[in-house]
Design a protein around this motif. Structure first.
Motif, PDB file in Angstrom:
ATOM      1  N   PHE A 160      38.920  42.334 -21.950  1.00 31.37           N
ATOM      2  CA  PHE A 160      39.384  43.197 -20.872  1.00 31.37           C
ATOM      3  C   PHE A 160      40.018  44.489 -21.400  1.00 31.37           C
ATOM      4  O   PHE A 160      39.979  45.515 -20.736  1.00 31.37           O
ATOM      5  N   THR A 161      40.587  44.428 -22.593  1.00 30.32           N
ATOM      6  CA  THR A 161      41.201  45.642 -23.156  1.00 30.32           C
ATOM      7  C   THR A 161      40.279  46.369 -24.117  1.00 30.32           C
ATOM      8  O   THR A 161      40.332  47.593 -24.199  1.00 30.32           O
ATOM      9  N   THR A 162      39.410  45.633 -24.818  1.00 27.20           N
ATOM     10  CA  THR A 162      38.522  46.288 -25.786  1.00 27.20           C
ATOM     11  C   THR A 162      37.205  46.732 -25.170  1.00 27.20           C
ATOM     12  O   THR A 162      36.527  47.608 -25.709  1.00 27.20           O
ATOM     13  N   GLY A 163      36.816  46.096 -24.053  1.00 31.01           N
ATOM     14  CA  GLY A 163      35.526  46.404 -23.441  1.00 31.01           C
ATOM     15  C   GLY A 163      34.357  45.778 -24.171  1.00 31.01           C
ATOM     16  O   GLY A 163      33.201  46.082 -23.890  1.00 31.01           O
ATOM     17  N   LYS A 164      34.650  44.884 -25.116  1.00 33.24           N
ATOM     18  CA  LYS A 164      33.585  44.240 -25.897  1.00 33.24           C
ATOM     19  C   LYS A 164      33.697  42.727 -25.757  1.00 33.24           C
ATOM     20  O   LYS A 164      34.783  42.162 -25.717  1.00 33.24           O
ATOM     21  N   ASN A 165      32.529  42.085 -25.714  1.00 33.71           N
ATOM     22  CA  ASN A 165      32.488  40.631 -25.619  1.00 33.71           C
ATOM     23  C   ASN A 165      31.374  40.096 -26.493  1.00 33.71           C
ATOM     24  O   ASN A 165      30.308  40.702 -26.577  1.00 33.71           O
ATOM     25  N   GLU A 166      31.620  38.995 -27.121  1.00 29.60           N
ATOM     26  CA  GLU A 166      30.604  38.293 -27.888  1.00 29.60           C
ATOM     27  C   GLU A 166      30.197  37.060 -27.090  1.00 29.60           C
ATOM     28  O   GLU A 166      31.057  36.263 -26.698  1.00 29.60           O
ATOM     29  N   PHE A 167      28.911  36.900 -26.840  1.00 31.55           N
ATOM     30  CA  PHE A 167      28.432  35.743 -26.101  1.00 31.55           C
ATOM     31  C   PHE A 167      28.269  34.558 -27.029  1.00 31.55           C
ATOM     32  O   PHE A 167      27.727  34.692 -28.120  1.00 31.55           O
ATOM     33  N   THR A 168      28.732  33.398 -26.574  1.00 30.78           N
ATOM     34  CA  THR A 168      28.644  32.189 -27.391  1.00 30.78           C
ATOM     35  C   THR A 168      27.205  31.673 -27.395  1.00 30.78           C
ATOM     36  O   THR A 168      26.408  31.986 -26.505  1.00 30.78           O
ATOM     37  N   GLU A 169      26.912  30.863 -28.371  1.00 32.97           N
ATOM     38  CA  GLU A 169      25.595  30.220 -28.424  1.00 32.97           C
ATOM     39  C   GLU A 169      25.403  29.322 -27.204  1.00 32.97           C
ATOM     40  O   GLU A 169      24.298  29.222 -26.677  1.00 32.97           O
ATOM     41  N   GLU A 170      26.480  28.694 -26.760  1.00 33.77           N
ATOM     42  CA  GLU A 170      26.411  27.842 -25.580  1.00 33.77           C
ATOM     43  C   GLU A 170      25.969  28.648 -24.352  1.00 33.77           C
ATOM     44  O   GLU A 170      25.123  28.207 -23.578  1.00 33.77           O
ATOM     45  N   THR A 171      26.514  29.844 -24.199  1.00 27.18           N
ATOM     46  CA  THR A 171      26.133  30.707 -23.074  1.00 27.18           C
ATOM     47  C   THR A 171      24.676  31.125 -23.202  1.00 27.18           C
ATOM     48  O   THR A 171      23.921  31.087 -22.223  1.00 27.18           O
ATOM     49  N   LYS A 172      24.273  31.507 -24.389  1.00 26.29           N
ATOM     50  CA  LYS A 172      22.882  31.923 -24.615  1.00 26.29           C
ATOM     51  C   LYS A 172      21.916  30.783 -24.309  1.00 26.29           C
ATOM     52  O   LYS A 172      20.876  30.995 -23.673  1.00 26.29           O
ATOM     53  N   GLN A 173      22.262  29.579 -24.728  1.00 32.18           N
ATOM     54  CA  GLN A 173      21.405  28.419 -24.475  1.00 32.18           C
ATOM     55  C   GLN A 173      21.362  28.070 -22.985  1.00 32.18           C
ATOM     56  O   GLN A 173      20.299  27.733 -22.451  1.00 32.18           O
ATOM     57  N   ALA A 174      22.504  28.184 -22.308  1.00 32.45           N
ATOM     58  CA  ALA A 174      22.543  27.891 -20.870  1.00 32.45           C
ATOM     59  C   ALA A 174      21.686  28.889 -20.096  1.00 32.45           C
ATOM     60  O   ALA A 174      20.955  28.511 -19.172  1.00 32.45           O
ATOM     61  N   LEU A 175      21.740  30.164 -20.469  1.00 33.94           N
ATOM     62  CA  LEU A 175      20.905  31.171 -19.809  1.00 33.94           C
ATOM     63  C   LEU A 175      19.426  30.934 -20.080  1.00 33.94           C
ATOM     64  O   LEU A 175      18.598  31.089 -19.182  1.00 33.94           O
ATOM     65  N   ALA A 176      19.092  30.576 -21.307  1.00 35.50           N
ATOM     66  CA  ALA A 176      17.695  30.306 -21.649  1.00 35.50           C
ATOM     67  C   ALA A 176      17.165  29.126 -20.833  1.00 35.50           C
ATOM     68  O   ALA A 176      16.041  29.168 -20.318  1.00 35.50           O
ATOM     69  N   LYS A 177      17.995  28.085 -20.677  1.00 33.56           N
ATOM     70  CA  LYS A 177      17.590  26.941 -19.860  1.00 33.56           C
ATOM     71  C   LYS A 177      17.428  27.359 -18.404  1.00 33.56           C
ATOM     72  O   LYS A 177      16.464  26.977 -17.733  1.00 33.56           O
ATOM     73  N   GLN A 178      18.340  28.180 -17.913  1.00 39.03           N
ATOM     74  CA  GLN A 178      18.244  28.622 -16.530  1.00 39.03           C
ATOM     75  C   GLN A 178      16.998  29.479 -16.321  1.00 39.03           C
ATOM     76  O   GLN A 178      16.336  29.376 -15.291  1.00 39.03           O
ATOM     77  N   ALA A 179      16.660  30.311 -17.303  1.00 36.51           N
ATOM     78  CA  ALA A 179      15.427  31.108 -17.216  1.00 36.51           C
ATOM     79  C   ALA A 179      14.214  30.187 -17.141  1.00 36.51           C
ATOM     80  O   ALA A 179      13.300  30.410 -16.334  1.00 36.51           O
ATOM     81  N   ASP A 180      14.195  29.158 -17.968  1.00 37.84           N
ATOM     82  CA  ASP A 180      13.103  28.176 -17.927  1.00 37.84           C
ATOM     83  C   ASP A 180      13.024  27.499 -16.562  1.00 37.84           C
ATOM     84  O   ASP A 180      11.947  27.341 -15.994  1.00 37.84           O
ATOM     85  N   ASP A 181      14.191  27.103 -16.043  1.00 37.61           N
ATOM     86  CA  ASP A 181      14.229  26.417 -14.743  1.00 37.61           C
ATOM     87  C   ASP A 181      13.780  27.341 -13.616  1.00 37.61           C
ATOM     88  O   ASP A 181      13.096  26.900 -12.680  1.00 37.61           O
ATOM     89  N   LEU A 182      14.141  28.609 -13.689  1.00 37.41           N
ATOM     90  CA  LEU A 182      13.727  29.564 -12.679  1.00 37.41           C
ATOM     91  C   LEU A 182      12.214  29.735 -12.688  1.00 37.41           C
ATOM     92  O   LEU A 182      11.556  29.667 -11.631  1.00 37.41           O
ATOM     93  N   LEU A 183      11.642  29.901 -13.840  1.00 33.64           N
ATOM     94  CA  LEU A 183      10.173  30.053 -13.929  1.00 33.64           C
ATOM     95  C   LEU A 183       9.468  28.777 -13.494  1.00 33.64           C
ATOM     96  O   LEU A 183       8.430  28.842 -12.817  1.00 33.64           O
ATOM     97  N   ALA A 184      10.037  27.632 -13.841  1.00 32.00           N
ATOM     98  CA  ALA A 184       9.429  26.358 -13.421  1.00 32.00           C
ATOM     99  C   ALA A 184       9.456  26.234 -11.890  1.00 32.00           C
ATOM    100  O   ALA A 184       8.489  25.781 -11.283  1.00 32.00           O
ATOM    101  N   ALA A 185      10.554  26.653 -11.274  1.00 32.06           N
ATOM    102  CA  ALA A 185      10.655  26.597  -9.814  1.00 32.06           C
ATOM    103  C   ALA A 185       9.606  27.505  -9.169  1.00 32.06           C
ATOM    104  O   ALA A 185       9.027  27.167  -8.127  1.00 32.06           O
ATOM    105  N   LEU A 186       9.356  28.639  -9.776  1.00 24.54           N
ATOM    106  CA  LEU A 186       8.363  29.583  -9.224  1.00 24.54           C
ATOM    107  C   LEU A 186       6.935  29.093  -9.430  1.00 24.54           C
ATOM    108  O   LEU A 186       6.047  29.441  -8.667  1.00 24.54           O
ATOM    109  N   ASN A 187       6.731  28.289 -10.454  1.00 20.59           N
ATOM    110  CA  ASN A 187       5.387  27.787 -10.759  1.00 20.59           C
ATOM    111  C   ASN A 187       5.117  26.418 -10.132  1.00 20.59           C
ATOM    112  O   ASN A 187       4.031  25.866 -10.307  1.00 20.59           O
ATOM    113  N   ALA A 188       6.116  25.862  -9.452  1.00 16.98           N
ATOM    114  CA  ALA A 188       5.953  24.519  -8.854  1.00 16.98           C
ATOM    115  C   ALA A 188       5.025  24.558  -7.649  1.00 16.98           C
ATOM    116  O   ALA A 188       4.832  25.514  -6.987  1.00 16.98           O
TER     117      ALA A 188
END
Length: 188
Positions: A160-188
């Motif tokens: 909040f003070t530096t304006g910079k954030n590092e994303f955790t591997e957990e966040t990156k993996q959760a987003l990747a899974k959500q992207a997969d789930d979104l595409l799967a829902a569209l292809n169902a």
């Protein structure tokens, strides 16, 4: 045929942390062959029924972008455990009938597949994700909500003070899974 995913970032701030979060998801989706675009809605006026008809040009434009997308993915900060006013205003316009005075008729959001994500303080955007999940669960829009409340991530306190954030591997993996789930829902 590639799927068109429209990103809606709930903050208009140029250096928005949620815009950065969207960038991670964008890379995942594009790597899987999806088309990604961002909705520019800074010019959408405040919703006022006195000015609803004729529909303002900016509203017509954003509605068409939503209609043309196969899915929307909302990335939003959390303001007072809910969504920002600018996002609420956009959603109010998008939930109104596409055809003037056709109440009960289709809206730009009707039948859309929707994904949610947030990076916020220690709550990981739980409040905003919960409120948005509730909104997209109502029968009148008939949305498919992918992964319920979606992905939440916490900002490091110094972000909040530096304006910079590092994303955790957990966040990156959760987003990747959500992207997969979104595409799967569209292809169902």
């Amino acid at each position: 045929m590639s799927k068109k995913i429209l990103f809606i970032v709930g903050s208009l701030r140029e250096q928005s942390f949620n815009k950065e979060l969207a960038g991670l998801a964008e890379a995942d989706l594009k790597a899987k062959g999806a088309e990604v675009s961002y909705l520019d809605y800074a010019d959408v006026p405040l919703f006022d029924q006195d000015d609803e008809y004729p529909t303002p040009a900016a509203v017509t434009r954003v509605r068409q972008e939503v209609v043309d997308a196969d899915a929307i993915w909302i990335f939003s900060p959390e303001y007072n455990y809910s969504y920002p006013g600018v996002l609420k205003n956009l959603l109010d316009w998008l939930s109104r009938p596409l055809k003037d005075y056709d109440f009960g008729g289709p809206t730009a959001l009707s039948g859309k597949t929707v994904a949610l994500a947030s990076i916020a303080g220690q709550s990981a955007g739980k409040g905003v994700r919960s409120k948005l999940a509730e909104l997209f669960s109502f029968d009148f829009t008939k949305n498919t909500l992918v992964d319920g409340e979606g992905t939440g991530a916490s900002l490091a306190p110094e972000a909040f003070t530096t304006g910079k954030n590092e994303f955790t591997e957990e966040t990156k993996q959760a987003l990747a899974k959500q992207a997969d789930d979104l595409l799967a829902a569209l292809n169902a």
